[in-house]
Design an enzyme around this catalytic site. Sequence first.
Site, mmCIF file in Angstrom:
data_model
loop_
_atom_site.group_PDB
_atom_site.id
_atom_site.type_symbol
_atom_site.label_atom_id
_atom_site.label_comp_id
_atom_site.label_asym_id
_atom_site.label_seq_id
_atom_site.Cartn_x
_atom_site.Cartn_y
_atom_site.Cartn_z
ATOM 1 N N ASP A 1 -8.768 7.561 16.390
ATOM 2 C CA ASP A 1 -9.256 7.275 14.776
ATOM 3 C C ASP A 1 -9.706 5.655 15.204
ATOM 4 O O ASP A 1 -9.345 4.541 14.554
ATOM 5 C CB ASP A 1 -8.119 7.200 13.822
ATOM 6 C CG ASP A 1 -8.825 6.834 12.344
ATOM 7 O OD1 ASP A 1 -10.036 6.954 12.201
ATOM 8 O OD2 ASP A 1 -8.040 6.630 11.436
ATOM 9 N N ALA B 1 0.867 -1.129 0.071
ATOM 10 C CA ALA B 1 0.139 -0.112 0.058
ATOM 11 C C ALA B 1 0.829 1.196 0.200
ATOM 12 O O ALA B 1 2.204 1.347 0.583
ATOM 13 C CB ALA B 1 -1.031 0.077 1.043
ATOM 14 N N SER B 2 0.084 2.253 -0.460
ATOM 15 C CA SER B 2 0.914 3.606 -0.583
ATOM 16 C C SER B 2 -0.144 4.843 -0.097
ATOM 17 O O SER B 2 -1.138 4.768 -0.731
ATOM 18 C CB SER B 2 1.571 3.902 -1.813
ATOM 19 O OG SER B 2 2.232 5.104 -2.075
ATOM 20 N N GLY B 3 0.195 5.370 1.059
ATOM 21 C CA GLY B 3 -1.078 6.422 1.193
ATOM 22 C C GLY B 3 -0.114 7.659 1.120
ATOM 23 O O GLY B 3 0.898 7.955 0.969
ATOM 24 N N GLY B 4 -0.912 8.727 1.751
ATOM 25 C CA GLY B 4 -0.463 9.977 1.783
ATOM 26 C C GLY B 4 0.599 10.359 2.728
ATOM 27 O O GLY B 4 1.392 11.331 2.690
ATOM 28 N N MET B 5 0.602 9.425 4.070
ATOM 29 C CA MET B 5 1.733 9.554 4.709
ATOM 30 C C MET B 5 2.966 8.364 4.892
ATOM 31 O O MET B 5 4.229 8.819 4.980
ATOM 32 C CB MET B 5 1.207 9.500 6.164
ATOM 33 C CG MET B 5 2.131 9.696 7.341
ATOM 34 S SD MET B 5 1.363 9.361 9.047
ATOM 35 C CE MET B 5 1.849 7.697 9.015
ATOM 36 N N ALA B 6 2.496 7.462 4.507
ATOM 37 C CA ALA B 6 3.531 6.473 4.595
ATOM 38 C C ALA B 6 3.260 5.274 3.345
ATOM 39 O O ALA B 6 2.194 4.952 2.843
ATOM 40 C CB ALA B 6 3.384 5.541 5.961
ATOM 41 N N LYS C 1 5.843 0.149 8.228
ATOM 42 C CA LYS C 1 5.191 1.208 7.500
ATOM 43 C C LYS C 1 6.292 2.413 7.556
ATOM 44 O O LYS C 1 6.839 2.913 8.345
ATOM 45 C CB LYS C 1 4.049 1.824 8.631
ATOM 46 C CG LYS C 1 3.423 3.071 8.098
ATOM 47 C CD LYS C 1 2.226 3.225 9.086
ATOM 48 C CE LYS C 1 1.010 2.436 8.846
ATOM 49 N NZ LYS C 1 -0.163 2.646 9.330
ATOM 50 N N VAL D 1 3.553 0.961 2.917
ATOM 51 C CA VAL D 1 3.552 -0.350 3.991
ATOM 52 C C VAL D 1 3.919 -1.411 3.189
ATOM 53 O O VAL D 1 3.651 -1.500 2.042
ATOM 54 C CB VAL D 1 2.043 -0.565 4.356
ATOM 55 C CG1 VAL D 1 2.071 -1.675 5.192
ATOM 56 C CG2 VAL D 1 1.587 0.662 5.248
#
Length: 422
Positions: free
Chosen positions: A148, A17-22, A42, A24
Amino acid sequence: MSSEGIYGKYRLVQKVASGGMAEVFLARSSSIGGFEKLLAIKRMHPKLSAHSGFVSLFIEEAKLWVALNHPNIVHVFDFGRVDENYYIAMEFVDGVDLAYLNSAARNHNRPIPVEAAVYIMKMVYEGMAYAHDKKDHTGKAAGVVHRDISPHNILLSYEGQVKISDFGIAKAVEKLETETEGEVVGKLAYIAPEQSRGELSTPQSDIWSGGVILHELLANKRLFSRETDEETLAALLQGPIPRISEYNSEVPKELEELLDQILTRDSQARITTAREVADRLSDILRVRYPRQNALSLAELVSTILDNPNPSILNALEKRESSKPLRAQHFENTGKLTPTEGLESEISSTLHAVRKIDEQVIEKIRMLEITFAESPSLWILADIADCYFELQRPLEGFAGYELAAAKFMQSGLIVQALTLLTR
């Protein structure tokens, strides 16, 4: 990361995965004698390393998370930096998240039983209580609040364990978003009313979020989620909160009373500690559902998933040498947002087979119509199943990989890995 996949003292198996912060990764930690351990890495994006305030808070919160050692919290083994990238190495939970399990239960018309919902949330509140009560090295309250709590951050292992993930991450993200876009941290349908107003998050905020999840499990229906963020926020702040007995007559009175005391918009009137909630749920289990335990939860998970041996570890072993799936993060709103090119990919696959088995072809056609009306990645998986019925495994596997890639884009890592086991 080198071409061999070495990242510091870890070997990266696959980017998931690739998100706005990190980003994985699934990774392995090796030691003498051939000892290996599968874990999750992460890794913070390099662009955020230049944001000194974010980095400082990320480090501060990561230290708190590392110090948390409880069976109902995903354990962090390590925190550090390789080159300019900060990372967290954490426990790999072989299972699914609660959001996926609940969705699968609805799709299979198998609502999660009251006793299982109580058991799951009792474990969640146990983890919350431990974190909220955590002391620092001086003996003072560490002030750990998750911020969260949502079904996506509650992991259920195939052995019946229940674990909260991502403690400490939300606060760093909250700082970054406040300084950039001014967004509200957390998944909007689950945050407490005071969080939506930008007030300080407290343990009572986490308690509210857990109550929303429990209500949804018991009602088999979303509580505040609406078509738009604006409508969801209005429902959260002003909409009615139906008593759970309106949806489920099997809920005992003491459980309904507990929910009423949790889902109180006035945080000062809300139950003050997660420990109290956990104790009361424990009492309900002891009196009403004494046979509910980790084993029965494990059996329920395998039943809902319609798989007697759903572990993804073997599938991961087989895929270690395969090319990583490419994934770009997009905002997860709880509904599938088709990305550019998705419909054409589906269309070309759907029409690849003609005049082989009219009954299955008709089923594919109906699934296509259903997908067009209500996009869902699990419909893609159902379409892939149809291709296996048609003895077309290439199209079937392509469907699975497409759905898994889209799950990864939305940050739903466990769902993607679960799908890849097929």
